[in-house]
Design a protein around this motif. Structure first.
Motif, short mmCIF file in Angstrom:
data_model
loop_
_atom_site.label_atom_id
_atom_site.label_comp_id
_atom_site.label_asym_id
_atom_site.label_seq_id
_atom_site.Cartn_x
_atom_site.Cartn_y
_atom_site.Cartn_z
N ASP A 1 12.79 -43.63 17.95
CA ASP A 1 14.41 -44.01 17.83
C ASP A 1 15.12 -43.49 16.85
OD1 ASP A 1 14.42 -46.35 19.09
OD2 ASP A 1 15.40 -47.37 17.44
N VAL A 2 14.79 -42.51 15.87
CA VAL A 2 15.75 -41.99 14.51
C VAL A 2 15.52 -40.69 15.42
CG1 VAL A 2 15.17 -40.79 12.66
CG2 VAL A 2 14.28 -42.95 12.75
N ILE A 3 14.93 -39.89 16.01
CA ILE A 3 14.46 -39.05 16.59
C ILE A 3 15.45 -38.57 17.54
CG2 ILE A 3 13.55 -37.06 18.41
CD1 ILE A 3 11.49 -37.71 17.40
N VAL A 4 16.04 -40.07 18.98
CA VAL A 4 16.66 -40.07 19.55
C VAL A 4 18.15 -40.10 19.42
CG1 VAL A 4 17.81 -41.05 21.39
CG2 VAL A 4 14.99 -40.89 21.59
N LEU A 5 18.64 -41.23 18.72
CA LEU A 5 19.51 -41.06 17.73
C LEU A 5 20.27 -39.90 16.90
CD1 LEU A 5 19.21 -44.85 16.53
CD2 LEU A 5 20.76 -44.18 18.31
N THR A 6 19.39 -39.05 16.74
CA THR A 6 19.80 -37.84 15.13
C THR A 6 20.40 -37.02 16.37
OG1 THR A 6 17.84 -38.87 13.35
CG2 THR A 6 18.87 -36.59 13.61
N LEU A 7 19.64 -36.69 17.55
CA LEU A 7 19.92 -35.76 18.33
C LEU A 7 21.47 -36.30 18.94
CD1 LEU A 7 16.58 -34.88 20.09
CD2 LEU A 7 17.85 -34.03 18.76
N TRP A 8 21.10 -37.59 19.03
CA TRP A 8 22.19 -37.59 19.72
C TRP A 8 23.93 -37.90 19.10
CZ3 TRP A 8 23.53 -44.14 21.31
CH2 TRP A 8 24.63 -43.92 22.12
N GLN A 9 23.85 -38.10 17.58
CA GLN A 9 24.76 -38.07 16.59
C GLN A 9 24.80 -36.51 16.68
OE1 GLN A 9 24.08 -40.19 12.78
NE2 GLN A 9 26.55 -39.75 11.68
N ILE A 10 23.97 -35.49 16.29
CA ILE A 10 24.49 -34.49 16.25
C ILE A 10 24.97 -33.45 17.26
CG2 ILE A 10 23.45 -32.22 15.95
CD1 ILE A 10 21.28 -33.32 13.64
N ILE A 11 24.30 -34.11 18.14
CA ILE A 11 24.62 -32.98 20.14
C ILE A 11 26.06 -33.67 20.63
CG2 ILE A 11 24.19 -32.43 22.23
CD1 ILE A 11 20.84 -32.86 21.19
N ASP A 12 26.06 -34.83 20.46
CA ASP A 12 27.26 -36.04 21.58
C ASP A 12 27.28 -36.53 20.32
OD1 ASP A 12 28.92 -36.47 23.25
OD2 ASP A 12 27.26 -37.12 24.07
N LEU B 1 21.78 -49.44 13.53
CA LEU B 1 21.23 -50.84 13.16
C LEU B 1 20.63 -51.40 13.71
CD1 LEU B 1 24.29 -52.00 10.44
CD2 LEU B 1 21.77 -51.25 10.45
N LEU B 2 21.49 -52.05 15.29
CA LEU B 2 21.05 -52.27 16.72
C LEU B 2 19.62 -51.69 16.72
CD1 LEU B 2 21.05 -54.93 18.54
CD2 LEU B 2 22.68 -53.70 19.38
N SER B 3 19.59 -50.45 16.81
CA SER B 3 18.35 -50.24 18.05
C SER B 3 17.20 -49.72 17.25
CB SER B 3 18.64 -48.11 17.88
OG SER B 3 17.49 -47.87 19.18
N THR B 4 17.24 -49.39 15.40
CA THR B 4 15.89 -49.66 14.74
C THR B 4 15.89 -50.94 14.37
OG1 THR B 4 18.12 -50.00 12.87
CG2 THR B 4 16.99 -47.10 13.75
N MET C 1 21.99 -43.65 26.33
CA MET C 1 21.48 -45.03 26.91
C MET C 1 20.46 -44.99 27.79
SD MET C 1 23.90 -46.72 24.62
CE MET C 1 23.50 -48.22 25.54
N ALA C 2 20.60 -44.34 28.94
CA ALA C 2 18.90 -44.33 29.55
C ALA C 2 17.80 -44.03 28.93
CB ALA C 2 19.48 -43.33 30.53
N ALA C 3 18.12 -43.13 27.76
CA ALA C 3 17.29 -42.50 27.21
C ALA C 3 16.54 -44.11 26.34
CB ALA C 3 17.41 -41.32 26.62
N LEU C 4 17.15 -44.76 25.43
CA LEU C 4 17.52 -45.57 24.62
C LEU C 4 16.43 -46.41 25.64
CD1 LEU C 4 19.69 -45.28 21.96
CD2 LEU C 4 17.66 -44.93 21.85
N TYR C 5 17.56 -47.36 26.51
CA TYR C 5 17.17 -48.11 27.87
C TYR C 5 15.78 -48.00 28.34
CZ TYR C 5 21.37 -50.83 27.07
OH TYR C 5 22.83 -51.81 26.96
N ALA C 6 15.33 -46.84 28.62
CA ALA C 6 14.52 -46.16 29.10
C ALA C 6 12.70 -47.13 28.33
CB ALA C 6 13.82 -45.06 29.59
N TYR C 7 12.82 -46.65 27.43
CA TYR C 7 11.89 -46.04 26.67
C TYR C 7 11.88 -48.34 25.38
CZ TYR C 7 12.22 -46.15 21.33
OH TYR C 7 12.65 -46.56 20.15
N LYS C 8 12.81 -48.51 25.56
CA LYS C 8 12.84 -49.78 24.79
C LYS C 8 12.69 -50.83 26.36
CE LYS C 8 15.20 -49.61 20.76
NZ LYS C 8 15.61 -48.78 21.22
#
Length: 843
Positions: free
Chosen positions: A596-607, A547-550, A645-652
């Motif tokens: 955002d969707v790609i990063v969050l989806t990979l995060w939820q699946i992998i880790d 919710l927050l990221s999207t 978090m680094a990936a999200l913070y970096a591009y945002k």
């Protein structure tokens, strides 16, 4: 008899005796009967060393006097004793034995030693001379070994018997955890090994078992580190003083601790002068009086009022012994509670000899046709010593310490439990070894009036978000969602109204939707274990991240794209400009959203995200003895959280940085066709500043759940609300005041180059509307003429690049719409054109 190998060390010890002075007396007895045949006992007593057993000597001699006064016990004989001081030393005990062995008179049996240290070597070699050893206070479990000590008896129960009442005491008070600390000596090591086996057999927990040789600091520290509260101390009293001094320094001599010690320590063991410890007598007094000290001991005096084998009651015997202690010859003797065991040991020997005397009258020996008497005993007499052994095993009488009986050489007796109260031992319970019954006789005085528990009572206090705080912030976020819905309804209803239409209403809708998602994330963030289960909490962590990221990327991404269009139109000084329609801006926002969707989806699946519990700094519980309060929080995390978090913070972060740059570059630009461009810049500044502050501070208060929730929620709600209010309140006011659109006179000019020459615009904004319309109409006609002249040359590629056509930033305007806006220096006018045109996209 001894073999050659066995005799060598004994002879060597005997040779050394010529230079040794040993305290002793030969013979001793209070009676002086000329008509009786003397029988000599070899006595071993300790007047110094780890344990002072000198007080047993008066009790043994009192027993000999009572025996010799009886006519029904050894009527023909008189028992006498030759004794020496062994100083509780194995080497000295062995030397004393050799001295007595080769010195007249011949001994018929040995009484003592009282310390296990010297009792073991004496008992180990005495059987080679057919001498039975009867100790009064040697308690080492090793002495129960019949193969090594075949002719050993003791009038006291072995140390292992003291382990049983401790186990029963633990069960009585629901203590399941216990620790031990013992001196590095066989006597205590064997006892502790047995105790550990009993603990395991009873399904109890051994917290720690420490062995100490010299410095007790590390051992006591380990007990404290293992949170030991019930501690069994197995050692001599001189080492015990070191232990308790060190425990006092480490704040373990206080309420909440229970120390269990042996009862054979002297009555004032803690205040005896000792230069080896660093505590003063006052400190030792404070240490002992500040904690619960339980004393496990053998039953030292029968509580029965009936007469003992001597014809006197136990109380009468104690009174007589107290009087005897005042005799001058006993001025070097120290009172000890173990004295009654010496009294009973002497009676056990006398009764056994009395039975043997009668049995010898009927006994036929293999190598002698005639009967033999007690005085005929020699160190080579295997048959008579066997009679001694068998008849001693059958002992059965009531003595000063209670009922006396033996099993495999060990005394069968009862034990007692006392408490040190005001530096005085007070009995509180008794334990029957044979019946396994613990009988509480008096109340235990617990420190602080609380029964100690066997561990530190950890009260885990969840530091979550209070329900009141959650309700307040959720209501605030709910109000924000309600306001956003009002703005959304307004935007949808008036999307064709000129003021709203000029601000790209569909992008505004995306901003509103992003804000609603952000508001929702605030509510979700307040759901913790106070409201939902731990498994649901883990799911809300993932939902909150989405919710927050999207929400952020939709809201800020839309503002970023609109700011980018302003920059391309107004600030980028290039001869040709590319068309940026709403379609292009939607694509830009969609790209951001897909990242955002790609990063969050990979995060939820992998880790996947999970919940961890983090303990904060614990503190003492003022209401519970041995209690501590451990605040803890629950946080969402994952194995590689830092990288995600680094990936999200970096591009945002790059998005925020670039957005700040665009807002700065367009800060002086005001485009009427983009009527909210100035407001968009304000919102970008607001978002960037608050995001930087919010992220920075949240790292500093991450362990304060309530403060973190208040701060981050306030930042998010404030940022989203300011953005919505700044963007939509002016539009609502404008629509309310000018339903048909903002009048020309209220529109602001474009600052900067918008693609038209300044000399083509009016030189003043004070001219009348009629003059301005006329000039603009002439200019339009002129431009149409030029377009027609150049129409064939452009081949459909477009001319007039950089002009405002209708409401479109056009790369080429092939036709003028019916009503076109021409932007001049200071004013904007609507010009009618009869040339048909297609619909023009709005900015």
């Amino acid at each position: 008899m001894l073999s050659t190998v066995e005799v060598i060390p004994v002879i060597f010890a005997a040779i050394q005796l010529n230079s040794l002075h040993i305290l002793g007396q030969v013979p001793t007895s209070a009676s002086d009967t000329d008509n009786r045949i003397p029988l000599y006992l070899g006595g071993f007593f300790s007047f110094s060393g780890p344990w002072d057993g000198s007080g047993v000597l008066p009790a043994v001699e009192m027993a000999l006097d009572h025996i010799n006064q009886r006519t029904d016990v050894l009527a023909e004989y008189e028992l006498k004793m030759v004794w020496n001081d062994t100083q509780c030393s194995s080497g000295l005990g062995t030397r004393v034995f050799i001295d007595q062995l080769y010195s007249k008179p011949q001994k018929i049996i040995l009484i003592g030693p009282g310390c296990s240290i010297d009792a073991q070597p004496v008992a180990e070699i005495s059987h080679y001379w057919n001498l039975i050893t009867v100790s009064y206070t040697a308690t080492s479990p090793a002495l129960s070994n019949r193969d090594k000590y075949p002719y050993f008896y003791r009038a006291i129960t072995p140390a292992l018997a003291l382990n049983l009442p401790i186990i029963r005491l633990m069960k009585e008070f629901d203590w399941n955890r216990v620790a031990t600390i013992h001196q590095n000596h066989e006597l205590f090591s064997l006892s502790i090994e047995n105790f550990i086996s009993l603990v395991k057999a009873s399904n109890l927990t051994m917290v720690s078992s420490e062995t100490i040789a010299k410095d007790p600091h590390v051992s006591v520290e380990n007990l404290k580190r293992h949170d030991a509260k019930i501690i069994f101390v197995s050692m001599y009293q001189d080492m015990g003083r070191k232990i308790f001094c060190e425990a006092y320094k480490q704040d373990m001599m206080r309420a909440g601790y229970v120390w269990i010690i042996y009862g054979w320590w002297s009555g004032d063991w803690w205040i005896q002068e000792d230069n080896t410890i660093e505590c003063t007598p006052d400190e030792m007094n404070e240490a002992v009086s500040s904690t619960t000290m339980l004393i496990i001991d053998w039953k030292q005096l029968s509580t029965k009022e009936e007469q003992t084998i001597s014809g006197l009651t136990p109380q009468e015997l104690v009174s007589e012994l107290d009087d005897r202690m005042e005799w001058p010859e006993y001025n070097r003797c120290t009172r000890t509670a173990k004295a009654p065991f010496g009294y009973d040991a002497a009676w056990a020997i006398a009764l056994m000899l009395n039975k043997t005397s009668e049995a010898l009258k009927k006994k036929v020996f293999s190598n002698e046709p005639q009967s033999r008497r007690l005085e005929d005993f020699t160190y080579e007499d295997d048959e008579m010593v066997q009679m001694f052994f068998d008849l001693l095993k059958d002992s059965n009488f009531d003595g000063m310490t209670g009922h006396v009986a033996f099993k495999d050489g060990d005394r069968l007796g009862d034990t007692t439990i006392a408490q040190l109260q005001g530096n005085v031992k007070h009995p509180i319970a008794s334990y029957s070894i044979e019946l396994d019954i613990l009988e509480l006789e008096n109340d235990i005085i617990w420190k602080d009036d609380y029964l100690p528990i066997d561990h530190t009572a950890i009260v885990r206090l969840y530091q979550g978000i209070s329900q009141y705080l959650f309700i307040i912030i959720s209501v605030s976020a709910g109000v924000g969602i309600f306001i956003a819905c009002i703005f959304l309804a307004f935007n949808l209803k008036y999307r064709t109204q000129k003021t709203v239409k000029m601000s790209s209403p569909y992008l505004n809708n995306i901003i509103i939707i992003g804000s609603i998602l952000i508001y929702a994330s605030v509510i979700i963030s307040g759901l913790d274990s106070n409201v939902i289960s731990i498994n649901t909490f883990a799911a809300t962590c993932q939902i909150r991240a989405w919710l927050l990221s999207t929400g952020f990327v939709l809201g800020f991404g839309s503002m970023f794209s609109k700011t980018w269009r302003v920059y391309r139109v107004a600030a980028l000084k290039t001869p040709k400009r590319r068309i940026l329609t709403d379609k292009h801006l939607f694509i830009m926002v969609f790209v951001f959203f897909c990242i955002d969707v790609i990063v969050l989806t990979l995060w939820q699946i992998i880790d996947p995200i999970y919940v961890v519990t983090i303990d904060l700094y614990e503190r003492m519980d003022p209401h519970v003895t041995n209690g501590r309060i451990v605040p803890y929080i629950e946080q969402c995390t994952s194995d590689y959280l830092v990288y995600w978090m680094a990936a999200l913070y970096a591009y945002k972060g790059l998005l925020l940085l670039f957005g700040t740059f665009l807002a700065w570059e367009t800060k002086k630009v005001t485009i009427p066709a983009l009527n909210d461009s100035k407001l968009i810049g304000i919102c970008v500044y607001n978002t960037v500043v608050l995001c930087i502050v919010g992220v920075s501070v949240s790292f500093l208060i991450t362990n304060d759940t309530s403060a973190l929730y208040i701060f981050t929620s306030s930042i998010i709600i404030f940022c989203a609300t300011v953005t919505l209010v700044v963007l939509f309140v002016p539009k609502i006011i404008s629509v309310y005041k000018y339903p048909e659109g903002v009048p020309i006179s209220t529109m602001k000019s474009v600052s900067g180059d918008v693609g038209m020459s300044k000399d083509t615009m009016s030189s003043t904004d004070k001219c009348s509307d009629d003059d301005m319309q006329r000039k603009l109409r002439d200019r339009v006609q002129e431009l149409e003429k030029k377009l027609k002249e150049r129409g064939n040359d452009t081949s459909g590629k477009g001319v007039g690049c950089g002009l405002w056509c209708g409401n479109t930033v056009s790369g080429c305007c092939s036709q003028m719409p019916e009503e076109a806006e021409v932007v001049g220096n200071g004013t904007t006018q609507h010009v009618k054109n009869q040339t048909p045109t297609s619909d023009i996209n709005t900015v």
